[in-house]
Design a protein around this motif. Structure first.
Motif, PDB file in Angstrom:
ATOM      1  N   MET A 111      21.718   7.903  11.141  1.00 56.97           N
ATOM      2  CA  MET A 111      21.875   6.472  11.254  1.00 56.97           C
ATOM      3  C   MET A 111      23.268   6.038  10.792  1.00 56.97           C
ATOM      4  O   MET A 111      23.817   5.084  11.320  1.00 56.97           O
ATOM      5  CB  MET A 111      20.798   5.781  10.431  1.00 56.97           C
ATOM      6  CG  MET A 111      20.771   4.298  10.606  1.00 56.97           C
ATOM      7  SD  MET A 111      19.252   3.585   9.961  1.00 56.97           S
ATOM      8  CE  MET A 111      19.814   2.922   8.443  1.00 56.97           C
ATOM      9  N   THR A 112      23.810   6.704   9.813  1.00 58.30           N
ATOM     10  CA  THR A 112      25.125   6.307   9.305  1.00 58.30           C
ATOM     11  C   THR A 112      26.194   7.361   9.579  1.00 58.30           C
ATOM     12  O   THR A 112      27.296   7.252   9.076  1.00 58.30           O
ATOM     13  CB  THR A 112      25.053   6.039   7.788  1.00 58.30           C
ATOM     14  OG1 THR A 112      24.608   7.223   7.134  1.00 58.30           O
ATOM     15  CG2 THR A 112      24.139   4.878   7.473  1.00 58.30           C
ATOM     16  N   GLU A 113      25.857   8.362  10.393  1.00 59.11           N
ATOM     17  CA  GLU A 113      26.796   9.439  10.682  1.00 59.11           C
ATOM     18  C   GLU A 113      28.085   8.897  11.282  1.00 59.11           C
ATOM     19  O   GLU A 113      28.068   8.056  12.173  1.00 59.11           O
ATOM     20  CB  GLU A 113      26.173  10.448  11.640  1.00 59.11           C
ATOM     21  CG  GLU A 113      27.052  11.659  11.864  1.00 59.11           C
ATOM     22  CD  GLU A 113      26.385  12.700  12.740  1.00 59.11           C
ATOM     23  OE1 GLU A 113      27.088  13.600  13.181  1.00 59.11           O
ATOM     24  OE2 GLU A 113      25.169  12.606  12.976  1.00 59.11           O
ATOM     25  N   GLY A 114      29.190   9.350  10.738  1.00 59.97           N
ATOM     26  CA  GLY A 114      30.493   8.943  11.244  1.00 59.97           C
ATOM     27  C   GLY A 114      31.007   7.633  10.678  1.00 59.97           C
ATOM     28  O   GLY A 114      32.132   7.246  10.947  1.00 59.97           O
ATOM     29  N   MET A 115      30.174   6.939   9.922  1.00 61.93           N
ATOM     30  CA  MET A 115      30.604   5.673   9.327  1.00 61.93           C
ATOM     31  C   MET A 115      31.318   5.945   8.007  1.00 61.93           C
ATOM     32  O   MET A 115      30.964   6.862   7.281  1.00 61.93           O
ATOM     33  CB  MET A 115      29.395   4.759   9.096  1.00 61.93           C
ATOM     34  CG  MET A 115      28.705   4.334  10.370  1.00 61.93           C
ATOM     35  SD  MET A 115      27.222   3.348  10.063  1.00 61.93           S
ATOM     36  CE  MET A 115      27.930   1.823   9.525  1.00 61.93           C
ATOM     37  N   ASP A 116      32.329   5.153   7.734  1.00 58.00           N
ATOM     38  CA  ASP A 116      33.082   5.295   6.495  1.00 58.00           C
ATOM     39  C   ASP A 116      32.418   4.437   5.416  1.00 58.00           C
ATOM     40  O   ASP A 116      32.736   3.265   5.260  1.00 58.00           O
ATOM     41  CB  ASP A 116      34.539   4.865   6.709  1.00 58.00           C
ATOM     42  CG  ASP A 116      35.403   5.142   5.503  1.00 58.00           C
ATOM     43  OD1 ASP A 116      35.097   6.085   4.752  1.00 58.00           O
ATOM     44  OD2 ASP A 116      36.386   4.395   5.306  1.00 58.00           O
ATOM     45  N   LEU A 117      31.462   5.046   4.695  1.00 57.73           N
ATOM     46  CA  LEU A 117      30.695   4.326   3.682  1.00 57.73           C
ATOM     47  C   LEU A 117      30.914   4.953   2.315  1.00 57.73           C
ATOM     48  O   LEU A 117      31.122   6.156   2.209  1.00 57.73           O
ATOM     49  CB  LEU A 117      29.204   4.359   4.028  1.00 57.73           C
ATOM     50  CG  LEU A 117      28.816   3.723   5.352  1.00 57.73           C
ATOM     51  CD1 LEU A 117      27.373   4.034   5.692  1.00 57.73           C
ATOM     52  CD2 LEU A 117      29.041   2.229   5.303  1.00 57.73           C
ATOM     53  N   THR A 142      25.242   5.756  -0.246  1.00 56.06           N
ATOM     54  CA  THR A 142      24.525   6.496   0.795  1.00 56.06           C
ATOM     55  C   THR A 142      23.944   7.781   0.217  1.00 56.06           C
ATOM     56  O   THR A 142      24.410   8.295  -0.787  1.00 56.06           O
ATOM     57  CB  THR A 142      25.460   6.834   1.967  1.00 56.06           C
ATOM     58  OG1 THR A 142      26.576   7.584   1.476  1.00 56.06           O
ATOM     59  CG2 THR A 142      25.967   5.577   2.646  1.00 56.06           C
ATOM     60  N   ALA A 143      22.928   8.293   0.863  1.00 60.19           N
ATOM     61  CA  ALA A 143      22.250   9.506   0.400  1.00 60.19           C
ATOM     62  C   ALA A 143      22.271  10.563   1.495  1.00 60.19           C
ATOM     63  O   ALA A 143      22.288  10.254   2.687  1.00 60.19           O
ATOM     64  CB  ALA A 143      20.817   9.176   0.012  1.00 60.19           C
ATOM     65  N   GLU A 144      22.238  11.806   1.079  1.00 58.73           N
ATOM     66  CA  GLU A 144      22.175  12.931   2.007  1.00 58.73           C
ATOM     67  C   GLU A 144      20.728  13.132   2.458  1.00 58.73           C
ATOM     68  O   GLU A 144      19.790  12.777   1.730  1.00 58.73           O
ATOM     69  CB  GLU A 144      22.678  14.198   1.310  1.00 58.73           C
ATOM     70  CG  GLU A 144      24.146  14.154   0.948  1.00 58.73           C
ATOM     71  CD  GLU A 144      25.047  14.069   2.162  1.00 58.73           C
ATOM     72  OE1 GLU A 144      24.760  14.740   3.175  1.00 58.73           O
ATOM     73  OE2 GLU A 144      26.025  13.303   2.102  1.00 58.73           O
ATOM     74  N   PRO A 145      20.521  13.707   3.642  1.00 59.95           N
ATOM     75  CA  PRO A 145      19.160  13.918   4.140  1.00 59.95           C
ATOM     76  C   PRO A 145      18.253  14.680   3.162  1.00 59.95           C
ATOM     77  O   PRO A 145      17.080  14.341   3.004  1.00 59.95           O
ATOM     78  CB  PRO A 145      19.370  14.721   5.425  1.00 59.95           C
ATOM     79  CG  PRO A 145      20.734  14.324   5.885  1.00 59.95           C
ATOM     80  CD  PRO A 145      21.531  14.107   4.621  1.00 59.95           C
ATOM     81  N   GLN A 146      18.803  15.695   2.483  1.00 61.56           N
ATOM     82  CA  GLN A 146      18.005  16.468   1.537  1.00 61.56           C
ATOM     83  C   GLN A 146      17.547  15.592   0.371  1.00 61.56           C
ATOM     84  O   GLN A 146      16.428  15.728  -0.132  1.00 61.56           O
ATOM     85  CB  GLN A 146      18.810  17.655   0.974  1.00 61.56           C
ATOM     86  CG  GLN A 146      19.298  18.619   2.024  1.00 61.56           C
ATOM     87  CD  GLN A 146      20.626  18.215   2.653  1.00 61.56           C
ATOM     88  OE1 GLN A 146      21.078  17.082   2.556  1.00 61.56           O
ATOM     89  NE2 GLN A 146      21.256  19.153   3.346  1.00 61.56           N
ATOM     90  N   GLU A 147      18.421  14.706  -0.051  1.00 65.90           N
ATOM     91  CA  GLU A 147      18.110  13.777  -1.144  1.00 65.90           C
ATOM     92  C   GLU A 147      16.965  12.844  -0.748  1.00 65.90           C
ATOM     93  O   GLU A 147      16.041  12.606  -1.518  1.00 65.90           O
ATOM     94  CB  GLU A 147      19.358  12.921  -1.406  1.00 65.90           C
ATOM     95  CG  GLU A 147      19.765  12.783  -2.813  1.00 65.90           C
ATOM     96  CD  GLU A 147      20.997  11.905  -2.926  1.00 65.90           C
ATOM     97  OE1 GLU A 147      21.033  11.165  -3.913  1.00 65.90           O
ATOM     98  OE2 GLU A 147      21.901  11.939  -2.063  1.00 65.90           O
ATOM     99  N   VAL A 148      17.056  12.328   0.462  1.00 64.83           N
ATOM    100  CA  VAL A 148      16.036  11.409   0.961  1.00 64.83           C
ATOM    101  C   VAL A 148      14.701  12.139   1.106  1.00 64.83           C
ATOM    102  O   VAL A 148      13.654  11.636   0.688  1.00 64.83           O
ATOM    103  CB  VAL A 148      16.460  10.778   2.316  1.00 64.83           C
ATOM    104  CG1 VAL A 148      15.346   9.923   2.888  1.00 64.83           C
ATOM    105  CG2 VAL A 148      17.726   9.975   2.143  1.00 64.83           C
ATOM    106  N   GLY A 149      14.748  13.347   1.653  1.00 60.93           N
ATOM    107  CA  GLY A 149      13.523  14.129   1.813  1.00 60.93           C
ATOM    108  C   GLY A 149      12.831  14.381   0.483  1.00 60.93           C
ATOM    109  O   GLY A 149      11.618  14.236   0.366  1.00 60.93           O
ATOM    110  N   GLY A 150      13.619  14.743  -0.528  1.00 60.32           N
ATOM    111  CA  GLY A 150      13.052  14.978  -1.856  1.00 60.32           C
ATOM    112  C   GLY A 150      12.447  13.715  -2.446  1.00 60.32           C
ATOM    113  O   GLY A 150      11.366  13.753  -3.050  1.00 60.32           O
TER     114      GLY A 150
END
Length: 59
Positions: free
Chosen positions: A1-7, A12-20
């Motif tokens: 959803m935020t890939e390529g955005m300069d945030l 923002t969180a990494e996918p692994q972080e969100v999954g956990g």
């Protein structure tokens, strides 16, 4: 959803972080989670703004 955005990394969180965080929330029976603590603070402030004032804000 935020890939390529300069945030900012702190927002923002990494996918692994969100999954956990999702797995932990399911195990604890929680309906709402904030992966990064800053979002808890942001939402606490927003929830405490009276509705008529909030509707006038441009956020």
């Amino acid at each position: 959803m935020t890939e390529g955005m300069d945030l900012p990394e702190k927002l923002t969180a990494e996918p692994q972080e969100v999954g956990g965080a999702v797995l932990k929330a399911v195990q604890k029976g929680r309906n709402v989670i904030y992966v990064r603590g800053i979002w808890w603070l942001v939402m606490a402030i927003i929830r405490n703004i009276p509705e008529p004032v909030f509707k006038k804000l441009k956020i």
